[in-house]
Design a protein around this motif. Sequence first.
Motif, PDB file in Angstrom:
ATOM      1  N   GLU A 153      45.111  57.990  32.003  1.00 27.33           N
ATOM      2  CA  GLU A 153      46.412  58.632  31.830  1.00 27.33           C
ATOM      3  C   GLU A 153      47.156  58.751  32.873  1.00 27.33           C
ATOM      4  O   GLU A 153      46.860  59.130  33.979  1.00 27.33           O
ATOM      5  CB  GLU A 153      45.997  59.985  31.089  1.00 27.33           C
ATOM      6  CG  GLU A 153      46.998  60.503  30.245  1.00 27.33           C
ATOM      7  CD  GLU A 153      46.782  61.565  29.259  1.00 27.33           C
ATOM      8  OE1 GLU A 153      45.834  62.446  29.667  1.00 27.33           O
ATOM      9  OE2 GLU A 153      47.197  61.517  28.204  1.00 27.33           O
ATOM     10  N   GLY A 154      48.465  58.123  32.639  1.00 30.49           N
ATOM     11  CA  GLY A 154      49.488  58.201  33.597  1.00 30.49           C
ATOM     12  C   GLY A 154      49.393  57.214  34.666  1.00 30.49           C
ATOM     13  O   GLY A 154      49.962  57.232  35.688  1.00 30.49           O
ATOM     14  N   LYS A 155      48.381  56.307  34.496  1.00 29.71           N
ATOM     15  CA  LYS A 155      48.029  55.545  35.940  1.00 29.71           C
ATOM     16  C   LYS A 155      48.603  53.987  35.207  1.00 29.71           C
ATOM     17  O   LYS A 155      48.720  53.622  34.203  1.00 29.71           O
ATOM     18  CB  LYS A 155      46.520  55.634  36.267  1.00 29.71           C
ATOM     19  CG  LYS A 155      46.540  56.886  37.041  1.00 29.71           C
ATOM     20  CD  LYS A 155      44.949  56.825  37.175  1.00 29.71           C
ATOM     21  CE  LYS A 155      44.555  58.451  37.956  1.00 29.71           C
ATOM     22  NZ  LYS A 155      43.237  58.763  37.895  1.00 29.71           N
ATOM     23  N   ILE A 156      48.523  53.049  36.527  1.00 32.13           N
ATOM     24  CA  ILE A 156      48.699  51.629  36.080  1.00 32.13           C
ATOM     25  C   ILE A 156      47.171  51.231  36.437  1.00 32.13           C
ATOM     26  O   ILE A 156      46.582  51.266  37.106  1.00 32.13           O
ATOM     27  CB  ILE A 156      49.618  50.989  37.358  1.00 32.13           C
ATOM     28  CG1 ILE A 156      51.152  51.582  37.108  1.00 32.13           C
ATOM     29  CG2 ILE A 156      49.290  49.543  37.185  1.00 32.13           C
ATOM     30  CD1 ILE A 156      52.010  51.219  38.087  1.00 32.13           C
ATOM     31  N   VAL A 157      46.840  50.470  35.186  1.00 34.57           N
ATOM     32  CA  VAL A 157      45.589  49.596  35.206  1.00 34.57           C
ATOM     33  C   VAL A 157      45.626  48.364  35.747  1.00 34.57           C
ATOM     34  O   VAL A 157      46.649  47.804  35.186  1.00 34.57           O
ATOM     35  CB  VAL A 157      44.832  49.755  33.658  1.00 34.57           C
ATOM     36  CG1 VAL A 157      43.483  48.933  33.793  1.00 34.57           C
ATOM     37  CG2 VAL A 157      44.713  51.217  33.108  1.00 34.57           C
ATOM     38  N   PHE A 158      44.658  48.168  36.591  1.00 39.07           N
ATOM     39  CA  PHE A 158      44.553  46.846  37.652  1.00 39.07           C
ATOM     40  C   PHE A 158      43.573  46.089  36.955  1.00 39.07           C
ATOM     41  O   PHE A 158      42.243  46.590  37.297  1.00 39.07           O
ATOM     42  CB  PHE A 158      44.748  46.984  39.042  1.00 39.07           C
ATOM     43  CG  PHE A 158      44.435  45.629  39.696  1.00 39.07           C
ATOM     44  CD1 PHE A 158      44.804  44.631  39.146  1.00 39.07           C
ATOM     45  CD2 PHE A 158      43.630  45.881  40.961  1.00 39.07           C
ATOM     46  CE1 PHE A 158      44.622  43.499  40.113  1.00 39.07           C
ATOM     47  CE2 PHE A 158      43.212  44.646  41.545  1.00 39.07           C
ATOM     48  CZ  PHE A 158      43.781  43.437  41.431  1.00 39.07           C
ATOM     49  N   ILE A 159      43.493  45.260  36.091  1.00 42.91           N
ATOM     50  CA  ILE A 159      42.243  44.524  35.547  1.00 42.91           C
ATOM     51  C   ILE A 159      42.000  43.219  36.502  1.00 42.91           C
ATOM     52  O   ILE A 159      42.771  42.180  36.389  1.00 42.91           O
ATOM     53  CB  ILE A 159      42.473  44.022  34.114  1.00 42.91           C
ATOM     54  CG1 ILE A 159      42.705  45.160  33.249  1.00 42.91           C
ATOM     55  CG2 ILE A 159      40.998  43.404  33.807  1.00 42.91           C
ATOM     56  CD1 ILE A 159      43.134  44.704  31.789  1.00 42.91           C
ATOM     57  N   ASN A 160      40.932  43.346  37.330  1.00 44.00           N
ATOM     58  CA  ASN A 160      40.679  42.546  38.479  1.00 44.00           C
ATOM     59  C   ASN A 160      39.529  41.428  38.186  1.00 44.00           C
ATOM     60  O   ASN A 160      38.351  41.853  38.519  1.00 44.00           O
ATOM     61  CB  ASN A 160      40.335  43.213  39.824  1.00 44.00           C
ATOM     62  CG  ASN A 160      40.301  42.190  41.015  1.00 44.00           C
ATOM     63  OD1 ASN A 160      40.798  41.167  40.732  1.00 44.00           O
ATOM     64  ND2 ASN A 160      39.904  42.680  41.801  1.00 44.00           N
ATOM     65  N   MET A 161      39.850  40.675  37.222  1.00 45.82           N
ATOM     66  CA  MET A 161      38.722  39.914  36.491  1.00 45.82           C
ATOM     67  C   MET A 161      38.771  38.315  36.894  1.00 45.82           C
ATOM     68  O   MET A 161      39.949  37.627  36.504  1.00 45.82           O
ATOM     69  CB  MET A 161      38.724  39.928  35.118  1.00 45.82           C
ATOM     70  CG  MET A 161      37.464  39.257  34.457  1.00 45.82           C
ATOM     71  SD  MET A 161      37.799  39.222  32.538  1.00 45.82           S
ATOM     72  CE  MET A 161      36.096  38.566  32.189  1.00 45.82           C
ATOM     73  N   PRO A 162      38.174  37.831  38.250  1.00 39.34           N
ATOM     74  CA  PRO A 162      38.643  36.707  38.484  1.00 39.34           C
ATOM     75  C   PRO A 162      37.678  35.645  37.763  1.00 39.34           C
ATOM     76  O   PRO A 162      36.909  35.964  36.926  1.00 39.34           O
ATOM     77  CB  PRO A 162      37.583  36.550  39.987  1.00 39.34           C
ATOM     78  CG  PRO A 162      36.723  37.643  40.067  1.00 39.34           C
ATOM     79  CD  PRO A 162      37.053  38.575  38.894  1.00 39.34           C
ATOM     80  N   PHE A 163      38.063  34.402  37.663  1.00 36.45           N
ATOM     81  CA  PHE A 163      37.612  33.076  37.119  1.00 36.45           C
ATOM     82  C   PHE A 163      36.088  33.118  37.583  1.00 36.45           C
ATOM     83  O   PHE A 163      35.770  33.141  38.899  1.00 36.45           O
ATOM     84  CB  PHE A 163      38.281  31.891  37.430  1.00 36.45           C
ATOM     85  CG  PHE A 163      39.336  31.333  36.338  1.00 36.45           C
ATOM     86  CD1 PHE A 163      39.684  32.360  35.105  1.00 36.45           C
ATOM     87  CD2 PHE A 163      39.655  30.157  36.193  1.00 36.45           C
ATOM     88  CE1 PHE A 163      40.644  32.244  34.315  1.00 36.45           C
ATOM     89  CE2 PHE A 163      40.550  29.877  35.021  1.00 36.45           C
ATOM     90  CZ  PHE A 163      41.060  30.611  34.230  1.00 36.45           C
TER      91      PHE A 163
END
Lengths: 462, 462
Positions: A153-163
Motif C-alpha cells: 500500500e502506498g508504494k511503487i511496485v518494481f517487478i524485476n523479472m529478467p528473461f
Amino acid sequence: MRKVLIFSILLMFCTDVFSQNTPAHVFTKDSLEIRKIYDEVLKNGQGYEWLRDLCLNIGHRISGSESAEKAVFWAKNIMEGLGLDRVILQPVMVPHWERGAPEIAYVQWGKEKIPLELLALGSSPSTQGTLTAEVIEVADVEELKLLPREKVEGKIVFINMPFNKAHIHTFTCYGENYSARRFGPSEASKKGAVGCLVRSLTHAGDDFPHTGNTGFDAGVTPIPCAALGTASSLKLHDLLNSGKKVSISMVLHCQSYPEKLSYNVIGEIRGSEKPDEYIIAGGHLDSWDVGHGAHDDGAGCVQSLEMLRTFKALGYKPRHSLRAVLFMNEENGLRGALKYAEEAKKNKEVHLAAIESDAGGFTPRGFTFENNMKAGRALMSWIPLLEPYLLHRFIEGGSGADIGPLKANGPVALFGYRPDDQRYFDYHHAASDTFDKVNKRELDLGSAAITALVYLIDQHPW
Amino acid sequence: MRKVLIFSILLMFCTDVFSQNTPAHVFTKDSLEIRKIYDEVLKNGQGYEWLRDLCLNIGHRISGSESAEKAVFWAKNIMEGLGLDRVILQPVMVPHWERGAPEIAYVQWGKEKIPLELLALGSSPSTQGTLTAEVIEVADVEELKLLPREKVEGKIVFINMPFNKAHIHTFTCYGENYSARRFGPSEASKKGAVGCLVRSLTHAGDDFPHTGNTGFDAGVTPIPCAALGTASSLKLHDLLNSGKKVSISMVLHCQSYPEKLSYNVIGEIRGSEKPDEYIIAGGHLDSWDVGHGAHDDGAGCVQSLEMLRTFKALGYKPRHSLRAVLFMNEENGLRGALKYAEEAKKNKEVHLAAIESDAGGFTPRGFTFENNMKAGRALMSWIPLLEPYLLHRFIEGGSGADIGPLKANGPVALFGYRPDDQRYFDYHHAASDTFDKVNKRELDLGSAAITALVYLIDQHPW
C-alpha cells in the motif's frame, strides 16, 4: 504406421544431404515457380526501400496519431501503384493514447539524483505531477499476489523479472514474462500500490526501456506504470539491496483520449477461378510511439506488399483472390484485426488461409500453423520445396494476433512467418527498433518465403 | 531400402512438430548432457566478454604485427586461467606484410577530384609514389583473359563483378567471385596492366572496401592492386559509362617484409581413456588489418575457448583429449594450419575429429562434414539431439581452411560450424567487422553447438 511411413518418406527430403538424391520428378513446376519468386524478390525487391521510406519519412505510428494516418495513405498510395484490382480502406475506430512529454524518473540518493530510464506503458494514466513513493521489489506477479496488502500500500511496485537466458527461443522468454507487463500493474493496484515499474522484456543489456500495452481489471483503479531499462533495473535492484529505503520520483504525462477513426489498408488481386476465396498475408501498420517500428512491424507490412508486387511483376494469375492486409492497432487494442474478421464474416468472404508476419525482418527459419490440420499436413508436404530457402522449422503453434480473430469464421488455415528470433526482443517496443537494424537480404528472404507459401496454397489448396 | 527406412525414421525427429511424440527413451543421457552444456554457455558464457577484450583492447591483428603477438599472449593467458592440462605455443614462421599509411585514390574529372574508397589487397606491392593510369573495366577474370594485350597494357584493370543477388547462400557468391580477387591481379599483370582494382566481395551497398589476399603466378610481376568499395565501384562504372577516358591516381604504401616468428595457441584437456586421440575445435587468431576481426575470426577463437571453459565448468572428464586450437595466419599464408598438421603427423597425434568455426558469430544453422563418411553418418544420427538448438542444416561440404591440412594425416573427420551467412560478407575483411556487429546470444549459441558436437564425438566415436 502408414501415416508414420508417409511422413518419414516426406521427411527424407528435409535434410540437404539427401537433396542430391531427390528424384527428378519432385523438381516440378512448383520448384521452378518458387525459384522465380525468389529471383524476383532478391533482384528487384522493393520492400527494403519501402521500409526505409516508412521509417525515415513517417517514423513511429501509434494508433490515433497523425503519423498513423500518414502511414495509412502511404500504404494506399503504394498499393495503387502496383496495378491491383482493388485497394480498400476499411474504417475502424481505434484507441487514442498519447505519451506526452518525455518521462522523468530518479532516485534521490543522499544529495545525488540517480536517473532511471523508463517509458510509460500503453494505457497508463499520468502521474498528475510528480509521484514520489517508496519502492518494493518483487520477482514476478505471483510473488506480488502473495504479499500482504500493508507491504504494498502506498508504494511503487518494481517487478524485476529478467528473461531466462537458458531458453533457446526468445519468444519463450516473452511468453513467460509477458504477465509482468500485462497484469503486474493491475495486481499492484489491487494491493494499494500507487505505481508500478516493470523490468523491460528483453535479453539486451543496454538501457532502452521496452514499452508495451498493459491493462487494468474491471473495477481496479489504473495506476501510473512504466517499463524500466535493463541497466536501470539492475541499478535499482542494487540500491534496494543496500538495505536502505529507496524512493522513486517520477513524472509520466501520458493520457487517453477519445477513440479515433482509422483504417486497415487492403490491397487485392482478384482470383481467376475462385475469386470469392481469399488468401491473405498481413502485418500491422501501427507501432509503438518510439523508434521507427522497423522490425515491429514495418517489416511485416512491406513483406505483405512485396508479395503482391512480386505476383504482379511475374504476371502470375492467382486462382484465388490474394490480399495484403495492413492491420491497424495491433499494439494496443487489436481493433483492426477484429474489424477485418467481422467484415469478412458479414461479407461472406471465405478465407482459405492467412499468413501473418509480426516477428521481425530477420533471417528465415520457417512457419507455424494452426486452426486447420489439413493445411498443416499440406505444409509438411511442401517442405522439400521450401527447405532450400533456409526454411527448416515447421511447427504447430500460434500464428499471430492479427489473423487470430479469423478463427471465429471457420477452419481458416493460419500461418505465422517465423524468422530467427535471437535479436527480436533487443529492439521490440523500444527506441532502438530503427531502420538500420534491418538487413535487406534477410527482409527480402522473408518476403519471398511468404510469397512462396501463398503460391503453394493458391495452387494446392487442401 | 533398409538404409532409407532407418534414415527416414531418424529424420522423423528432425521436425519439431513430431517432437511431442518422441518416445521417452530417446531423451537419453546425451540429451540431458547437451542441455547442461547449453545452460552453462547461455547463463555463464565468457565468450562475448573475451571477444570484447580482444576487439577493443587488441583490435585487428594481421600476421607478423605487434597486435598479433599480443593476441597470442592474450589467448595463452586465458587458457592458463582455465585450469587446463596443457597450454602450448606452437612456433611457426609467418609472412609479414604491412599496409603502411592509408591509401589514396581519386579520379581527376575536369577540375574535380573524385575520391574512391579502396584498400590494398594482401601481398600487393606499393605504387612507389603516385600511380596514374587509364582504367579499363571488365566483368570478370574470363573477360580479362580474352582481351588482346594492347587493350590492357599500361592500364589499371577494374574487375567489376558484383555478388549475384539471387543466390540464397552468400558463400556461394563468395565462391563464385573469389577468382576476381585471388587471380585477377595476376592475370592483369600478364597482359601488361600496371594496376588492378577489384570490386569488393560483398552484398553490402556501403563504401567499405573488403580486402583479402591475392597472389601472382610464378614469373609474373606483382602489380599494385586493391579492393574498391561498392559505392566507389558503382561511381567508377558510371564515369566509365560516360564515354570519356577515365584515369585513376592511386597511392599504396604496402610492403612485404621478412617472415616473422609467431605461434598457434593450443589449450588441452587430456583424455581419460584415449589421451592420444584428439578432438579439436578451432578458429584463427590473426585477422585482416582493419576493423576488429570480430566475426572473422575473433568469434571462432572465443567459441573454441568457450568449449574448453564449459567442459571444465561442468566437471566433464573427456574420454579423448580435447583441444582448442587458435591458428595463426589463416588470412595470408595458412602457415599455422600447415604447421599444426605437420606437427600432429610428426608427433603421431591421432586426430579423431576437427571442428572449425570461421564463418562468423551469427545465429546457428548447422554443420558441414567431410573426409570421413562414418563421421558424417554419425552426425546425421545426432540430428534429433541437435535440432532443438536451431541446428537444422547438415550437409557434406567444405569444413574450413585451417583444419583442411589434417586431411593429409588420414581420415580425420572434419566439421565446419555453419551459422547463418546472410550478413557475413557485409563485414568480412572490412573496417566494419567490429565488436558491435556480434550479438551475445548468437555467439553463445555457436559456442554451445560446437561444445555439444565435441561431446557427442567424445562419447560416440564412429
